[in-house]
Design an enzyme around this catalytic site. Structure first.
Site, short mmCIF file in Angstrom:
data_model
loop_
_atom_site.label_atom_id
_atom_site.label_comp_id
_atom_site.label_asym_id
_atom_site.label_seq_id
_atom_site.Cartn_x
_atom_site.Cartn_y
_atom_site.Cartn_z
N ARG A 267 -8.87 9.85 7.43
CA ARG A 267 -8.44 8.47 7.67
C ARG A 267 -9.02 7.49 6.66
NH1 ARG A 267 -6.71 7.98 13.33
NH2 ARG A 267 -6.92 5.75 13.11
N GLU B 286 0.80 10.60 -5.91
CA GLU B 286 -0.32 10.32 -5.01
C GLU B 286 -1.46 11.33 -5.13
OE1 GLU B 286 1.79 11.65 -0.76
OE2 GLU B 286 0.45 9.95 -0.77
N GLU C 150 10.85 11.50 -3.10
CA GLU C 150 9.73 12.15 -2.42
C GLU C 150 8.91 13.00 -3.40
OE1 GLU C 150 8.02 12.07 0.11
OE2 GLU C 150 7.20 14.05 0.50
N ASN D 229 -11.93 -0.38 13.10
CA ASN D 229 -10.74 0.00 12.34
C ASN D 229 -9.73 -1.12 12.52
OD1 ASN D 229 -8.59 1.30 11.09
ND2 ASN D 229 -8.00 2.38 12.97
N GLY D 230 -9.17 -1.62 11.41
CA GLY D 230 -8.19 -2.68 11.50
C GLY D 230 -8.61 -3.87 10.65
N TRP E 186 -12.01 3.15 5.12
CA TRP E 186 -11.01 2.88 4.07
C TRP E 186 -11.08 1.37 3.85
CZ3 TRP E 186 -6.39 0.09 3.46
CH2 TRP E 186 -5.62 0.44 2.33
N LYS F 136 4.99 12.42 -4.09
CA LYS F 136 4.01 13.50 -3.89
C LYS F 136 3.17 13.66 -5.15
CE LYS F 136 4.00 13.99 -0.69
NZ LYS F 136 4.49 13.59 0.60
N CYS G 271 -9.59 3.62 8.84
CA CYS G 271 -10.94 4.05 9.18
C CYS G 271 -10.97 4.92 10.43
CB CYS G 271 -11.80 2.83 9.42
SG CYS G 271 -11.67 1.60 8.13
N LYS H 12 -4.85 8.63 5.30
CA LYS H 12 -3.75 9.33 5.95
C LYS H 12 -2.93 8.41 6.84
CE LYS H 12 -1.46 12.99 7.26
NZ LYS H 12 -0.44 13.45 6.32
N HIS I 27 21.77 3.63 -16.57
CA HIS I 27 21.77 2.16 -16.41
C HIS I 27 20.41 1.56 -16.73
CE1 HIS I 27 25.82 2.26 -14.87
NE2 HIS I 27 25.45 3.27 -14.08
O1 M6R Z 1 2.16 8.32 9.53
P1 M6R Z 1 3.40 7.84 8.86
O2 M6R Z 1 4.43 8.92 8.71
O3 M6R Z 1 3.98 6.62 9.48
O4 M6R Z 1 2.94 7.47 7.39
C1 M6R Z 1 3.84 6.89 6.48
C2 M6R Z 1 3.28 6.92 5.08
O5 M6R Z 1 2.06 6.23 5.03
C3 M6R Z 1 3.06 8.36 4.59
O6 M6R Z 1 4.23 9.11 4.65
C4 M6R Z 1 2.54 8.36 3.15
O7 M6R Z 1 3.53 7.87 2.29
C5 M6R Z 1 2.09 9.76 2.75
N1 M6R Z 1 0.79 9.71 2.14
C6 M6R Z 1 3.00 10.42 1.78
O8 M6R Z 1 2.56 11.68 1.40
#
Ligand code: M6R
Length: 606
Positions: free
Chosen positions: A27, A485, A478, A98-99, A74, A482, A2, A601, A501
């Site tokens: 956020r 998500e 990765e 937030n938290g 969030w 990407k 948040c 984020k 396997h």
């Molecule tokens: O801020 P951070 O790099 O610690 O965040 C880690 C992950 O939350 C972040 O990389 C997340 O997987 C991204 N949305 C990937 O695109």
């Protein structure tokens, strides 16, 4: 997670808060709300969904007042509904948070027993109700806030606004970041410097356990023992252009396009003209370190996984990697000569921060590689190395990933030098390779129209597999992350050799398989695995260089020919087609690229 903004302004607070929430929307975007005090009266507006819904509400039902708090959510406790949206109010107090308040059930039961009625399912309302309870006992706002903070367990950044108090905000932080901004006759509170950047460039970061009484005249900070403390006022320099889309349709597109520039600038920061690497003196002597433990989450973890190959191959340094949420709880033994390295774009990821704290007093050195230099992870490290990617707004991490890889590559070269694995000529050769990467990225960006066309062929798929070997294996992971998500297509990354396997059972003509295969020592083996897929009618998109295409393009569904680069640092260049394929597939599917569903984020809860 948040986003929080608080304003004690000279002018109307609502427009300032809405603009700040726009900057914080990355956020969380499940709901948004603001509260103000006007003519002594606290009032609020809240709306479910994107911030634009709150803006529409404010057109019909404006909120006057020069003092206010705002929030973009969030959801953790309770679905995204108006009643669960922040600010939460209880009698004369409104709260944004937030938290997670971990002991909210006990507190709620305690207050319910006293006859308090709750209107939401959130943990946050407990904070508002507890403050209101203390106010009813005759405490002042600051006393009520202090008594409440002392009861809270978990992680929180909080801002409180009080009925009848047009010159008062109370803020607190434990585990979640919070900053106080100093204006001219105005004061602000924000989740991060991005929220505050256009309002002021003078910021006080609250320390763990701090709480603060903010008025237009200034701020009084108290530490976790409630003793008054001085916290420094720092100048922040956030280039406003870096938080705009700059003519691009999405932040993600802008951030992909920026990569040659920011990576080049980062290399320029750590390298001098003759190619010598300059790290701060506090960097451990890798010649005496026995082991390196690298911990991160998500994309940052895949950067660690890539760098493991570099540290082991170049420097002969044993490396252990783990995702942060697992690392801490498996209680790994950490030898006295073990350096621990944490990688995080935001520097606030709760799991990574908790893993860092677990290593304190155990590891010989605590290093971090972060994008936000004032973040908690940076501040709690013995040494933080900034990746200097600039503000990354898109939820899907792009330029942070390649800049993380760049800094980690420099560290691996330094470790190789320190351990006698590379002589001066060897170091110069590797640095030369790294310096060629921004140019190779520029050439790769020239393939964007071709990648857009290829993405058109992926958008209808239900499942997509990504394959790679060696340092291309983490890139396969990765690439899959990407894609899933932002396009919501199910995707998995596999080490090419592992396919037979089990996962090969998934292959049929409806499953696109994306293979990252620059011509390297493992190329023929990767191609053999690719042939196994094609023999089962899998549709292969081969991403390789000119030599690789000449040897293996036959029979593939499509082949993307990349510029030729040295295989060692090829993952940094090949990250771009992975990102662009995800981006254009998401565009073809019409999903929300910068704010994909369910995500935020910065993940500041465990
Ligand atoms: O801020 P951070 O790099 O610690 O965040 C880690 C992950 O939350 C972040 O990389 C997340 O997987 C991204 N949305 C990937 O695109």
């Amino acid at each position: 997670m948040c986003g929080i903004i608080g304003v004690l302004g000279e002018h109307q607070a609502a427009p300032l808060m809405v603009e700040a929430l726009k900057r914080l929307e990355y956020r969380g975007y499940d709901s948004a709300g603001i509260a103000t005090v006007h003519e002594g009266r606290l009032d609020r507006r809240r709306a479910v969904g994107k911030l634009v819904n709150l803006q529409d509400l404010l057109v019909d039902s404006p909120l006057a007042g020069r003092a206010g708090i705002g929030h973009t959510r969030w959801a953790t406790h309770g679905a995204p509904t108006v009643s669960n949206a922040h600010p939460h109010a209880a009698g004369p107090v409104a709260v944004v948070h937030n938290g997670i308040i971990e002991n909210f059930r006990e507190l709620r039961a305690e207050l319910s027993a006293l006859g308090v009625n709750f209107e939401s399912e959130t943990d946050t309302e407990t904070v508002a109700q507890l403050v209101a309870h203390h106010l009813r006992q005759g405490k002042s706002p600051a006393e009520a806030a202090q008594a409440t903070f002392g009861r809270l367990e978990g992680a929180f950044a909080l801002a409180l606004l009080f009925d009848g108090e047009e010159d008062l905000l109370i803020a607190a932080r434990l585990g979640s970041p919070l900053a106080v901004g100093h204006g001219e006759g105005e004061m602000f509170v924000g989740s991060d410097a991005i929220a505050l950047a256009p309002l002021t460039d003078r910021v006080t970061y609250l320390d763990e356990g701090d709480w603060a009484v903010v008025t237009r005249a200034g701020v009084q900070v108290y530490d976790k023992t409630n003793a008054p403390v001085e916290r420094p006022v720092k100048r922040i320099a956030i280039d406003a252009a870096r938080i705009e889309k700059g003519g691009h349709r999405h932040f993600m597109a802008k951030e992909i396009a920026e990569q040659p520039t920011v990576l080049g600038e980062m290399l320029g920061h750590y390298l001098d003209a003759s190619g010598d690497i300059h790290f701060p003196d506090a960097l451990p002597d890798f010649g005496t370190v026995d082991r390196l433990v690298m911990v991160a989450c998500g994309t940052a973890f895949y950067a660690c996984q890539t760098a493991k190959y570099w540290f082991e191959q170049l420097a002969g340094l044993p490396v252990e990697i783990d995702i942060a949420s697992e690392f801490r709880y498996r209680q790994p033994p950490i030898g006295a000569n073990t350096a621990a390295l944490f990688v995080s774009q935001s520097g606030e990821t709760a799991d990574t921060l908790a893993a860092l704290r677990h290593c304190k007093g155990r590891a010989s050195h605590i290093l971090s590689v972060v994008n936000v230099p004032e973040s908690s992870i940076a501040r709690e490290s013995d040494l933080a190395l900034p990746i200097r990617a600039g503000v990354e707004v898109g939820v899907a991490s792009t330029k942070a990933f390649t800049c993380q890889l760049g800094v980690l590559a420099l560290l691996a070269v330094r470790a190789a030098e320190a351990r006698g694995r590379l002589d001066a000529a060897g170091v110069a050769e590797k640095i030369g390779m790294l310096r060629s990467v921004p140019g190779l990225m520029n050439l790769t960006l020239g393939l964007e129209p071709e990648i857009e066309r290829l993405a058109g062929g992926l958008a209808e798929a239900r499942d997509i597999l990504f394959l790679g070997r060696g340092p291309m294996y983490p890139l396969a992971l990765e690439g899959a992350l990407k894609l899933k998500e932002i396009s919501y297509i199910h995707a998995e990354g596999y080490a090419s050799g592992e396919l037979k396997h089990g996962p090969i059972a998934l292959i049929d003509q409806a499953v696109p398989v994306i293979v990252f295969a620059p011509t390297d020592g493992l190329f023929d083996k990767t191609v053999s695995n690719m042939q196994e897929v094609m023999a089962r009618h899998g549709q292969v998109l081969l991403i390789t260089d000119k030599a690789g295409a000449a040897r293996a393009a036959e029979g593939t569904w499509e082949t993307l020919v990349m510029p030729t680069c040295d295989p060692l640092f090829a993952p940094i260049v090949y990250a771009l087609p992975a990102q662009l394929l995800a981006y254009y597939t998401a565009l073809a599917k019409g999903t929300d690229v910068d704010q994909p569903r369910n995500l935020a984020k910065s993940v500041t809860v465990e």
